[in-house]
Design a protein around this motif. Structure first.
Motif, short mmCIF file in Angstrom:
data_model
loop_
_atom_site.label_atom_id
_atom_site.label_comp_id
_atom_site.label_asym_id
_atom_site.label_seq_id
_atom_site.Cartn_x
_atom_site.Cartn_y
_atom_site.Cartn_z
N SER A 252 1.04 -1.41 -0.44
CA SER A 252 -0.22 -0.11 -0.10
C SER A 252 1.14 1.42 0.04
O SER A 252 1.99 1.49 0.93
CB SER A 252 -1.20 0.14 1.16
OG SER A 252 -0.10 -0.07 2.06
N PRO A 253 0.49 2.31 -0.69
CA PRO A 253 0.91 3.50 -0.19
C PRO A 253 1.45 3.95 1.04
O PRO A 253 2.75 4.52 1.07
CB PRO A 253 0.19 4.52 -0.73
CG PRO A 253 -0.85 3.93 -1.95
CD PRO A 253 -1.36 2.75 -1.86
N ASP B 288 -6.40 -3.29 -8.06
CA ASP B 288 -5.86 -2.03 -6.69
C ASP B 288 -4.34 -1.66 -7.19
O ASP B 288 -4.98 -0.77 -6.67
CB ASP B 288 -4.28 -3.52 -5.91
CG ASP B 288 -6.37 -4.70 -5.50
OD1 ASP B 288 -7.33 -3.79 -5.43
OD2 ASP B 288 -6.50 -5.88 -5.03
N ILE B 289 -3.61 -2.38 -8.40
CA ILE B 289 -2.42 -1.15 -8.94
C ILE B 289 -3.19 -0.15 -9.85
O ILE B 289 -3.04 0.52 -9.86
CB ILE B 289 -1.65 -2.34 -9.33
CG1 ILE B 289 -0.49 -2.99 -8.04
CG2 ILE B 289 -0.26 -1.16 -10.20
CD1 ILE B 289 -0.09 -4.28 -9.19
N ALA B 290 -3.98 -1.27 -10.35
CA ALA B 290 -4.41 0.29 -11.96
C ALA B 290 -4.73 1.48 -10.79
O ALA B 290 -4.90 2.58 -11.64
CB ALA B 290 -5.64 -0.19 -12.78
N GLU B 291 -6.02 1.30 -9.72
CA GLU B 291 -6.81 2.03 -9.00
C GLU B 291 -6.13 2.84 -7.80
O GLU B 291 -6.70 3.46 -6.95
CB GLU B 291 -7.99 1.44 -8.75
CG GLU B 291 -8.66 1.68 -9.48
CD GLU B 291 -9.86 0.35 -9.33
OE1 GLU B 291 -10.35 0.80 -8.13
OE2 GLU B 291 -10.13 -0.02 -10.33
N GLY B 292 -4.26 2.46 -8.07
CA GLY B 292 -3.75 3.32 -6.61
C GLY B 292 -3.92 2.41 -5.60
O GLY B 292 -3.63 2.97 -4.12
N ARG B 293 -4.59 1.43 -5.00
CA ARG B 293 -4.35 0.91 -3.96
C ARG B 293 -2.93 0.68 -3.38
O ARG B 293 -2.89 0.31 -2.34
CB ARG B 293 -6.02 0.25 -3.65
CG ARG B 293 -7.26 0.41 -3.76
CD ARG B 293 -8.56 -0.15 -3.28
NE ARG B 293 -8.32 -1.29 -4.16
CZ ARG B 293 -9.44 -1.30 -5.99
NH1 ARG B 293 -9.71 0.44 -5.69
NH2 ARG B 293 -9.27 -1.63 -6.46
N GLU C 10 1.08 -0.42 -4.79
CA GLU C 10 1.79 0.02 -5.63
C GLU C 10 2.71 -0.99 -5.50
O GLU C 10 3.40 -1.74 -4.80
CB GLU C 10 2.91 1.45 -5.16
CG GLU C 10 1.69 2.95 -5.07
CD GLU C 10 3.20 3.88 -4.34
OE1 GLU C 10 4.19 3.66 -4.57
OE2 GLU C 10 2.41 4.50 -3.73
N GLN C 11 2.91 -1.24 -7.12
CA GLN C 11 4.02 -2.52 -7.34
C GLN C 11 5.59 -2.27 -6.87
O GLN C 11 5.93 -1.10 -6.33
CB GLN C 11 4.11 -3.28 -8.90
CG GLN C 11 5.08 -4.60 -9.37
CD GLN C 11 4.37 -4.46 -10.77
OE1 GLN C 11 3.90 -4.20 -10.92
NE2 GLN C 11 5.49 -5.99 -11.44
#
Length: 277
Positions: A151-152, A231-236, A238-239
């Motif tokens: 998560s960010p 989740d990555i595409a919607e910003g929840r 980060e890879q």
């Protein structure tokens, strides 16, 4: 021959001396022991009868299958898939298929154990990993690739790993079913491999629970790319270390080779191979 066995009242002798009937009659007499009152199959006749019956049944089945393949898909589809893949990825795809073919009902079993596909009455299965049953038809799908993400909020507090070795200082979420859950075998650019020891404070036996823990900021998760993509595409998420991933494993759509072809099976197989192949 088949009519004669089915209806003993029919006379085994030829009713007329026409050349075609006579030759058939002579062949029948080799297979049937006839008296003035009754007739019965000889040993050779019984074998001939059983094979003729099976052949005609196959012809009838082929005709029915050909007719069914040209009709609209309908019926009940039973399939089995691993829990996380089935819950997060397969279910939305199956509902999309069902919207296109509303006469198909679906019964999906979710289980990470290997099943006897035929013995348990499943038409299809999703299998992740090497195949142990070579008697099944296996359509290769996109290999199951696991990636790292967090998560960010977690990355803001703990920093972002720059190298695989940096994972040793991070909280890594563990899957309790993995035999080597304290080591992550990563593959990087050019096929370079790193065997990294990891540790953390949270583990579970379900991928969906690992995802929720990572979304809550508990650490770095190693999960299938298919399950984390949204989740990555919607910003929840980060890879993390995007050039590195866990060693990919094969994934297959499996079914029995002698399964009767139907419009339902043909269309759902084509749909799943196109979606996940």
């Amino acid at each position: 021959m088949l009519r004669l066995v089915a209806d003993p009242s029919i006379n085994a002798a030829p009713a007329a001396s026409k050349k075609g009937r006579l030759s058939i009659g002579r062949r029948a007499l080799e297979l049937i022991h006839r008296t003035t009152r009754r007739h019965q199959l000889t040993e050779v006749g019984q074998l001939y009868y059983e094979r003729c019956k099976r052949a005609l049944a196959e012809v009838a089945l082929a005709e029915a299958s050909a007719s069914e393949l040209q009709s609209a898909p309908r019926g009940r589809l039973r399939l089995v898939a691993p829990v996380s893949f089935g819950t997060q990825v397969l279910v939305p795809a199956l509902i999309e298929y069902q919207n296109a073919y509303p006469d198909v009902s679906i019964e999906l079993s979710l289980d990470n154990n290997v099943h006897d596909l035929v013995g348990e009455g499943f038409e299809l299965g999703i299998h992740i990993g090497p195949l142990s049953d070579s008697s099944l038809v296996a359509r290769a799908l996109t290999p199951y690739r696991r990636i790292l993400a967090a998560s960010p909020g977690y990355l803001a507090r703990h920093g972002r790993p720059a190298l695989p070795e940096d994972l040793t200082t991070h909280l890594c979420l563990g899957h309790s079913y993995w035999r080597m859950r304290d080591r992550w075998h990563l593959v990087g650019p050019g096929g370079e491999m790193r065997d990294v020891p990891v540790s953390g404070k949270f583990s579970t036996n379900q991928g969906a629970a690992l995802r929720m823990a990572a979304l809550s900021g508990a650490g770095i998760v190693l999960q299938p790319e298919l399950l984390l993509a949204a989740d990555i595409a919607e910003g929840r998420f980060e890879q993390v270390l995007p050039e590195w991933s866990y060693r990919p494993v094969p994934m297959y759509l499996i079914y029995a080779p002698n399964r009767r072809p139907t419009a339902m099976l043909r269309t759902v197989i084509d749909f799943l191979v196109e979606r996940f192949g």
